[in-house]
Design an enzyme around this catalytic site. Structure first.
Site, PDB file in Angstrom:
ATOM      1  N   THR A  22       1.008  -1.197   0.125  1.00 30.75           N
ATOM      2  CA  THR A  22       0.097  -0.052   0.036  1.00 30.75           C
ATOM      3  C   THR A  22       0.885   1.265  -0.017  1.00 30.75           C
ATOM      4  OG1 THR A  22      -0.084  -0.342   2.475  1.00 30.75           O
ATOM      5  CG2 THR A  22      -1.925  -1.144   1.139  1.00 30.75           C
ATOM      6  N   ASP A  24       4.073   3.665  -1.217  1.00 30.56           N
ATOM      7  CA  ASP A  24       4.347   4.801  -2.477  1.00 30.56           C
ATOM      8  C   ASP A  24       5.243   4.050  -3.673  1.00 30.56           C
ATOM      9  OD1 ASP A  24       3.731   7.594  -3.071  1.00 30.56           O
ATOM     10  OD2 ASP A  24       6.121   7.919  -2.896  1.00 30.56           O
ATOM     11  N   ASP A 189      19.761  -0.941  -6.476  1.00 27.28           N
ATOM     12  CA  ASP A 189      20.062   0.356  -6.692  1.00 27.28           C
ATOM     13  C   ASP A 189      19.454   0.876  -7.993  1.00 27.28           C
ATOM     14  OD1 ASP A 189      21.439   2.644  -7.658  1.00 27.28           O
ATOM     15  OD2 ASP A 189      22.893   2.399  -6.264  1.00 27.28           O
ATOM     16  N   HIS A 190      18.408   1.726  -8.192  1.00 27.09           N
ATOM     17  CA  HIS A 190      17.561   1.668  -9.462  1.00 27.09           C
ATOM     18  C   HIS A 190      18.526   2.498 -10.331  1.00 27.09           C
ATOM     19  CE1 HIS A 190      16.602   5.875  -7.938  1.00 27.09           C
ATOM     20  NE2 HIS A 190      16.415   5.999  -9.377  1.00 27.09           N
ATOM     21  N   HIS A 252      23.849   5.454  -5.736  1.00 22.34           N
ATOM     22  CA  HIS A 252      23.755   5.752  -7.157  1.00 22.34           C
ATOM     23  C   HIS A 252      25.236   6.451  -7.595  1.00 22.34           C
ATOM     24  CE1 HIS A 252      19.717   5.247  -6.211  1.00 22.34           C
ATOM     25  NE2 HIS A 252      19.555   6.501  -5.869  1.00 22.34           N
TER      26      HIS A 252
HETATM   27  C1  BG6 Z   1      16.459   8.114  -4.790  1.00 22.87           C
HETATM   28  C2  BG6 Z   1      16.488   9.103  -3.795  1.00 22.87           C
HETATM   29  O1  BG6 Z   1      17.061   6.834  -4.490  1.00 22.87           O
HETATM   30  O2  BG6 Z   1      16.504   8.503  -5.920  1.00 22.87           O
HETATM   31  C3  BG6 Z   1      15.914  10.384  -4.137  1.00 22.87           C
HETATM   32  O3  BG6 Z   1      16.138   8.560  -2.381  1.00 22.87           O
HETATM   33  C4  BG6 Z   1      16.170  10.824  -5.444  1.00 22.87           C
HETATM   34  O4  BG6 Z   1      16.150  11.305  -3.144  1.00 22.87           O
HETATM   35  C5  BG6 Z   1      15.955   9.800  -6.459  1.00 22.87           C
HETATM   36  O5  BG6 Z   1      15.286  11.983  -5.563  1.00 22.87           O
HETATM   37  C6  BG6 Z   1      16.433  10.107  -7.899  1.00 22.87           C
HETATM   38  O6  BG6 Z   1      16.285   9.093  -8.788  1.00 22.87           O
HETATM   39  P1  BG6 Z   1      15.903   9.580 -10.149  1.00 22.87           P
HETATM   40  O7  BG6 Z   1      15.628   8.232 -10.955  1.00 22.87           O
HETATM   41  O8  BG6 Z   1      14.675  10.364 -10.250  1.00 22.87           O
HETATM   42  O9  BG6 Z   1      17.118  10.383 -10.670  1.00 22.87           O
END
Ligand code: BG6
Length: 517
Positions: A22, A24, A189-190, A252
């Site tokens: 549920t 975000d 780690d996206h 990142h």
């Molecule tokens: C997240 C952070 O990992 O990455 C955020 O917690 C940040 O604070 C975000 O805004 C940025 O990701 P992107 O993909 O929008 O550059």
């Protein structure tokens, strides 16, 4: 529906468990990613998705939530009729108190029913979109509730922040590792799921142009910028504890740096690639004293300001942020990778909230050609650049020098750009799509291994410690500016400057681009 960038592999049949269903992250990223994978046929037909959270919800209500999230955030529009129904019926909701093992036993029974219904061979992927303090409890109860007894594979996908410093990360890791093997843990780690971050390897290793020059002999410096226009919005409470260092740099920024600096791997397999990345992290020059931190790191916090005509409040006025907070919303540093390839080459990194543009770019600045008679007397040559545009524009450009047409020997910088995201018809998968798909295929290349994480914390901890002792080092910048002045001085001292992100702002450069500009 598929396009030229999308391959046709299908994940193993599996049940996907979304803890924090549920929340975000599930709403903005996970449901839309699952729908895109479904639309591309990547989930196959043997799959089910179970949403888990404490609050009671019926399956029908949950499917409604999922529908809304897809409408708002997915790059695919909901298909007509059957398409949506087929997908929606795979979603069920299970209200769960994660501290109570009995709930996990009930979950086991309902999971077995789903597996029988969709002919799934016991593969289970647990996605924890939860606060990290809960990872240990969930892992234990998954085991004690019998959820790991099925015949197939079991994988745990977890989100950052993974700890607060090295000791807390290490403790968290141990709790998880009592239950899951390292190869079963997928730490997200996206940024590693982003198209252009994955493209770094190809640009570097598939082009004869770059690799021979990719070293201290030819590269003057590397600049990695991750700038955001947003402030901390409703995340003040989380952000104030984490700051830019833990929120962006530890993960990142360092991941992008390792992709730029790593050696070619011996094999194209996840372990070989991650071995090379760990070596880079371990070669990063550590901060041995507070003075060294002061010399090489700038931290800043935004005060009130203005961005595109909009008045913005300062960080200390944001919701849930204490009025005397010393948390950094901006970070810049001069880092060094002390190995044979990179000895002496500065890697400048900067990231911040409330900067003028949203942009992630990596600039590789090459050394100047040796002064020669032809040009020395006429004008200053600009250095060659290779720029990798990660976000939100995706693409690369190189900047070279060429003669301006005409009688005079005038040299002009020319930027040649491939804008990937501007190509009509290219609809690249979102980072979360790739990562969920990779986890479901068991490919851990773009996930962080524990030793990478440990090395990253070991770099970051001395910086945080030095800041704690010297709160006075915090510099300020107005919202909407490019960070504090000190961040510019950091490069000027070395005879460099930050290249403007979105380099098209430079007016003396001729652009040759597929954007049509
Ligand atoms: C997240 C952070 O990992 O990455 C955020 O917690 C940040 O604070 C975000 O805004 C940025 O990701 P992107 O993909 O929008 O550059």
């Amino acid at each position: 529906m598929t396009d030229q960038l999308i391959d046709n592999v299908t994940a193993d049949g599996a049940v996907y468990f979304i803890f924090g269903a549920t929340g975000d992250l599930a709403r903005r990223k996970l449901f839309p990613a699952l729908y895109s994978l479904y639309r591309e046929g990547k989930l196959g037909d043997k799959f089910a998705i179970v949403g888990l959270a404490r609050r009671p919800r019926t399956d029908a209500q949950f499917r409604e939530d999922v529908l809304e999230s897809i409408k708002e955030f997915c790059r695919y529009k909901i298909g007509e009729g059957q398409d949506w129904q087929d997908f929606a019926e795979r979603f069920t909701y299970h209200s769960l108190d994660i501290g109570n093992v009995d709930g996990f036993r009930e979950l086991k029974a309902s999971t077995e029913a789903l597996e029988a219904r969709y002919s799934i061979a016991g593969n289970r992927l647990f996605y924890l979109a939860l606060a990290p303090e809960l990872f240990g409890t969930v892992s234990r109860n998954l085991r004690d509730g019998g959820m790991l007894e099925s015949a197939g594979w079991h994988r745990l996908v977890i989100e950052k922040p993974f700890g607060y410093d090295y000791p807390s990360a290490s403790k968290l890791n141990e709790e998880i590792r009592h239950v899951f093997r390292e190869d079963e843990v997928f730490r997200i780690d996206h940024y590693l799921g982003k198209e252009m971050v994955q493209n770094i390897e190809v640009i570097r290793f598939a082009n004869a142009f770059f690799e021979p020059l990719w070293n201290k002999h030819h590269i003057a410096n590397v600049q990695i910028t991750l700038s955001e226009t947003v402030g901390v919005e409703e995340r003040g409470a989380y952000y104030n504890k984490s700051g830019a260092l833990r929120d962006m740099v530890q993960n990142h920024m360092l991941q992008m740096l390792t992709m730029i600096a790593m050696e070619p791997p011996s094999h194209l397999d996840p372990e070989a690639i991650r071995d090379e990345k760990v070596k880079v992290l371990r070669s990063l020059r550590n901060f041995k004293s507070g003075d060294e931190v002061r010399e090489r790191v700038i931290r800043g916090q935004y005060t009130s300001g203005e961005l595109r005509g909009q008045a913005l409040k300062g960080y200390r006025e944001e919701d849930s942020v204490p009025a005397d907070s010393t948390t950094e919303t901006f970070f810049a540093a001069r880092l060094f990778v002390d190995n044979f390839r990179w000895s002496g080459v500065p890697f400048y990194v900067r990231t911040g909230k409330r900067l003028p543009v949203k942009s992630t770019e990596i600039v590789v600045e090459f050394k100047n050609v040796p002064g020669n008679l032809l040009f020395a007397s006429r004008q200053q040559l600009q250095p060659n650049l290779l720029v990798i545009r990660v976000n939100p524009m995706e693409g690369i450009y190189i900047r070279i020098n060429a003669k301006k047409p005409g009688n005079e020997m005038t040299v002009q910088p020319v930027a040649m750009e491939f804008c990937q995201s501007c190509q009509v018809g290219i609809n690249t998968p979102e980072a979360y799509e790739r990562l969920i798909f990779d986890a479901a295929r068991g490919d851990s290349t773009y996930f962080t291994r524990w030793d990478e994480l440990a090395a990253a914390w070991q770099l970051v901890d001395p910086i945080a410690a030095a800041w704690q002792e010297h709160a006075a080092d915090l510099a300020h910048y107005s919202a909407g500016a490019w960070g504090p002045q000190q961040a510019h001085k950091l490069l000027h001292q070395d005879g460099f400057h930050w290249w403007p992100v979105n380099g098209q702002d430079e007016d003396n450069v001729i652009w040759v681009s597929n954007t049509g500009k």
